[in-house]
Design an enzyme around this catalytic site. Structure first.
Site, PDB file in Angstrom:
ATOM      1  N   CYS A  72     -13.723  -5.686   3.639  1.00 52.76           N
ATOM      2  CA  CYS A  72     -13.272  -6.425   4.836  1.00 52.76           C
ATOM      3  C   CYS A  72     -13.631  -5.671   6.112  1.00 52.76           C
ATOM      4  O   CYS A  72     -12.823  -5.601   7.057  1.00 52.76           O
ATOM      5  CB  CYS A  72     -11.774  -6.688   4.804  1.00 52.76           C
ATOM      6  SG  CYS A  72     -11.262  -7.673   3.411  1.00 52.76           S
TER       7      CYS A  72
ATOM      8  N   LYS B  93       0.833  -1.207   0.000  1.00 56.76           N
ATOM      9  CA  LYS B  93       0.000   0.000   0.000  1.00 56.76           C
ATOM     10  C   LYS B  93       0.868   1.258   0.000  1.00 56.76           C
ATOM     11  O   LYS B  93       0.365   2.370  -0.023  1.00 56.76           O
ATOM     12  CB  LYS B  93      -0.927   0.009   1.217  1.00 56.76           C
ATOM     13  CG  LYS B  93      -1.995  -1.092   1.160  1.00 56.76           C
ATOM     14  CD  LYS B  93      -2.964  -0.940   2.288  1.00 56.76           C
ATOM     15  CE  LYS B  93      -3.735  -2.210   2.589  1.00 56.76           C
ATOM     16  NZ  LYS B  93      -4.776  -2.517   1.618  1.00 56.76           N
TER      17      LYS B  93
HETATM   18  N1  PLP Z   1      -6.087  -2.822   7.776  1.00 53.56           N
HETATM   19  C1  PLP Z   1      -6.596  -1.932   6.926  1.00 53.56           C
HETATM   20  C2  PLP Z   1      -7.173  -0.653   7.453  1.00 53.56           C
HETATM   21  C3  PLP Z   1      -6.589  -2.191   5.561  1.00 53.56           C
HETATM   22  O1  PLP Z   1      -7.105  -1.315   4.712  1.00 53.56           O
HETATM   23  C4  PLP Z   1      -6.024  -3.410   5.105  1.00 53.56           C
HETATM   24  C5  PLP Z   1      -6.035  -3.758   3.667  1.00 53.56           C
HETATM   25  O2  PLP Z   1      -6.867  -3.350   2.914  1.00 53.56           O
HETATM   26  C6  PLP Z   1      -5.494  -4.294   6.032  1.00 53.56           C
HETATM   27  C7  PLP Z   1      -5.539  -3.970   7.366  1.00 53.56           C
HETATM   28  C8  PLP Z   1      -4.893  -5.614   5.626  1.00 53.56           C
HETATM   29  O3  PLP Z   1      -3.722  -5.418   4.912  1.00 53.56           O
HETATM   30  P1  PLP Z   1      -2.980  -6.657   4.213  1.00 53.56           P
HETATM   31  O4  PLP Z   1      -4.023  -7.330   3.350  1.00 53.56           O
HETATM   32  O5  PLP Z   1      -1.899  -6.023   3.411  1.00 53.56           O
HETATM   33  O6  PLP Z   1      -2.479  -7.548   5.285  1.00 53.56           O
END
Ligand code: PLP
Length: 408
Positions: A362, A224
Site C-alpha cells: 500500500c 498491529k
Molecule cells: N499506515 C501504515 C504505516 C501501515 O503500515 C498501515 C497498515 O499496514 C496503515 C497505515 C493502515 O492500517 P489499517 O489497515 O489498520 O487501517
C-alpha cells in the site's frame, strides 16, 4: 532480556505447524498475533458484561460502559495522553486518518493552502489527503527522501511555507525508517501548521508520549499491537477536537436533534457515531496491558537485536538487496532477491512455514521511488526469535538455489 520462550507460550497461534513446519510468523507489520490474555479479555467481556454502551440504565449496560470507558483511559495512558477525552476509538488507522482529513482538513483548508507529507506514506495517509486537496483546492507537497530512505529535511523550511497540515508516518512500513516526528512538529508549529502522525507501525513498538512530542493527532491500529482487528484510535489534542465538527453522523454523537437541525455531543462521543466496537476496545486495552507488563523498552531492545541480526544474515546472501536505512529502524526489513518476484519468494517461504508479506505494501509512490513494483518484507515482534531469522536466511538461500536450478 525478554523471556521469549515464556512469551511464546501466551500465543496459542504460534504453537502450530504450517505446511509441516513450526510456524515462523514474520508478518506482524501487517497484523500481529494476540496473546491469550487478549482473547480471554474479549471472551470475558462477552460472557459477563456485554450490552450497548452509554444507553442502558441496567446493570449490564453500566458494566459495558465501564469496560469501554476504562479501555479508553487505558489506551490513552499508553500513548502518554493525560486527558482521555482526546482518544477516539475508530476501526483503525485508516479510519482515524480519514477522520482528521474530513473533520479537520475539509473544513479548514482553503485554495492555495499546503498539506506537507512524505513520499513514504501508506496509501491511508496519502489518498484521503489527495481527496481533501481536490475538494478544497489545497496542494500536496512532499518531503523527499535521501538515497538511504531517510527524510531529506534540508528544504523543510521552504516546504512548510503556507502549510496548514503536516502529516507523516512515524515509521515506514516498507523502509523501516523512523522519522524525527518531534523535530518536524517543532518546525511545523513554528509555521502555524498542525501535525498528524500515522502511528500504525510506530505505536506498537516505540514508547511514545504525545504530550512530550507535541503532535496534534496520532492514528494507530489495534491489530498491529496484539489487539483485535476492527479497533484502533485517533488521539487528538482535546482543544482541537473541541473546535471540530463530526466526521460521521447518527446515534450517540448528538446533543439534541430536531427535524431540521441537530447539535453535537461533547468529545469524544461527538466522533463516535453508532454503536462502537466495545469488545474490540476491551481487547485493545488488554493488549496494552500485556505490552506494558512485558515492558516497551525491553520489547524494543529485543526487536533491535532481531532486526540487526536479520540485516546481517540477509545481507550475506548474494543477490539479496535490503531497502531503507541501517539504523535506527522499525522492526521490519524489506528486501528483493535477485530478479525473483516477491510473491514467488513469499510462496516458497510459506512452504517452509515462514510467513512474510510480499507486494507494494500500500505504498505505490514509494515503490516507484525504489524502482521496483514490489518487495518482500519480514517484520518482527516480541515473540520472534533469532532462530526464526536463521530459518528465514536458510530458506531464502534454498529459494534462490531452487529457482536457479529450475532456470537451467
Ligand atoms: N499506515 C501504515 C504505516 C501501515 O503500515 C498501515 C497498515 O499496514 C496503515 C497505515 C493502515 O492500517 P489499517 O489497515 O489498520 O487501517
Amino acid at each position: 532480556m525478554l523471556d521469549v520462550a515464556r512469551i511464546r507460550r501466551d500465543f496459542p497461534i504460534l504453537q502450530q505447524e504450517v505446511n509441516g513446519h513450526p510456524v515462523a510468523y514474520l508478518d506482524s507489520g501487517a497484523s500481529a498475533q494476540s496473546p491469550r490474555q487478549v482473547l480471554e479479555a474479549v471472551r470475558r467481556y462477552y460472557e459477563t458484561s456485554h450490552a450497548n454502551v452509554h444507553r442502558g440504565v441496567h446493570t449490564l449496560g453500566e458494566r459495558a460502559t465501564e469496560a469501554y470507558e476504562g479501555a479508553r483511559a487505558r489506551v490513552a495512558g499508553f500513548i502518554g495522553a493525560g486527558d482521555a477525552r482526546g482518544l477516539i476509538f475508530t476501526r483503525g488507522t485508516t479510519e482515524a486518518l480519514n477522520l482528521v482529513a474530513y473533520a479537520y482538513g475539509l473544513r479548514r483548508l482553503k485554495p492555495g493552502d499546503a498539506v506537507v507529507t512524505t513520499i513514504m506514506e501508506h496509501h491511508s495517509n496519502l489518498v484521503p489527503w489527495q481527496q481533501i486537496a481536490r475538494l478544497t483546492g489545497a496542494r500536496l507537497r512532499f518531503i523527499p527522501l535521501r538515497p538511504d530512505g531517510t527524510l531529506d529535511l534540508s528544504d523543510l523550511d521552504r516546504l512548510l511555507q503556507g502549510a496548514r497540515v503536516v502529516t507523516l508516518t512515524l515509521a515506514s512500513n516498507v523502509l523501516g525508517t523512523i522519522n524525527p516526528v518531534a523535530e518536524i512538529a517543532r518546525q511545523a508549529h513554528a509555521q502555524g501548521a498542525i501535525v498528524v502522525v500515522d502511528g500504525a507501525q510506530g505505536v506498537p513498538h516505540l514508547k511514545l508520549d504525545v504530550g512530550e512530542w507535541d503532535i496534534d493527532f496520532l492514528a494507530f491500529s489495534g491489530h498491529k499491537l496484539l489487539g483485535p482487528t476492527g479497533i484502533g484510535a485517533l488521539w487528538g489534542k482535546p482543544e482541537l477536537l473541541e473546535g471540530m465538527d463530526p466526521f460521521q453522523f447518527g446515534g450517540s454523537m448528538i446533543g439534541r436533534v430536531g427535524l431540521h437541525d441537530s447539535t453535537w455531543a461533547e468529545i469524544p462521543a461527538r466522533f463516535e457515531a453508532g454503536t462502537p466496537n466495545i469488545a474490540g476496545a476491551v481487547g485493545l486495552a488488554a493488549a496494552v496491558d500485556y505490552l506494558e507488563s512485558v515492558g516497551m523498552e525491553a520489547i524494543r531492545s529485543h526487536e533491535e537485536e532481531l532486526v540487526d541480526y536479520a540485516w546481517r544474515r540477509l545481507g550475506e546472501i548474494p543477490g539479496l538487496s535490503l531497502h531503507g536505512p541501517r539504523r535506527p529502524r522499525a522492526s521490519l526489513i524489506s528486501f528483493g532477491l535477485d530478479d525473483l518476484h516477491p510473491h514467488d519468494v513469499a510462496t516458497a517461504l510459506d512452504s517452509q512455514g515462514i510467513a512474510v508479506r510480499a507486494g507494494h505494501h500500500c505504498a505505490q509512490p514509494l515503490m516507484e521511488w525504489l524502482g521496483c513494483p514490489a518487495t518482500s518484507r519480514a517484520s518482527f515482534y516480541l515473540y520472534n526469535t533469532l532462530d526464526e531469522v536463521d530459518r528465514l536466511a536458510r530458506a531464502l538461500i534454498e529459494t534462490k538455489e531452487f529457482f536457479r536450478d529450475a532456470a537451467i
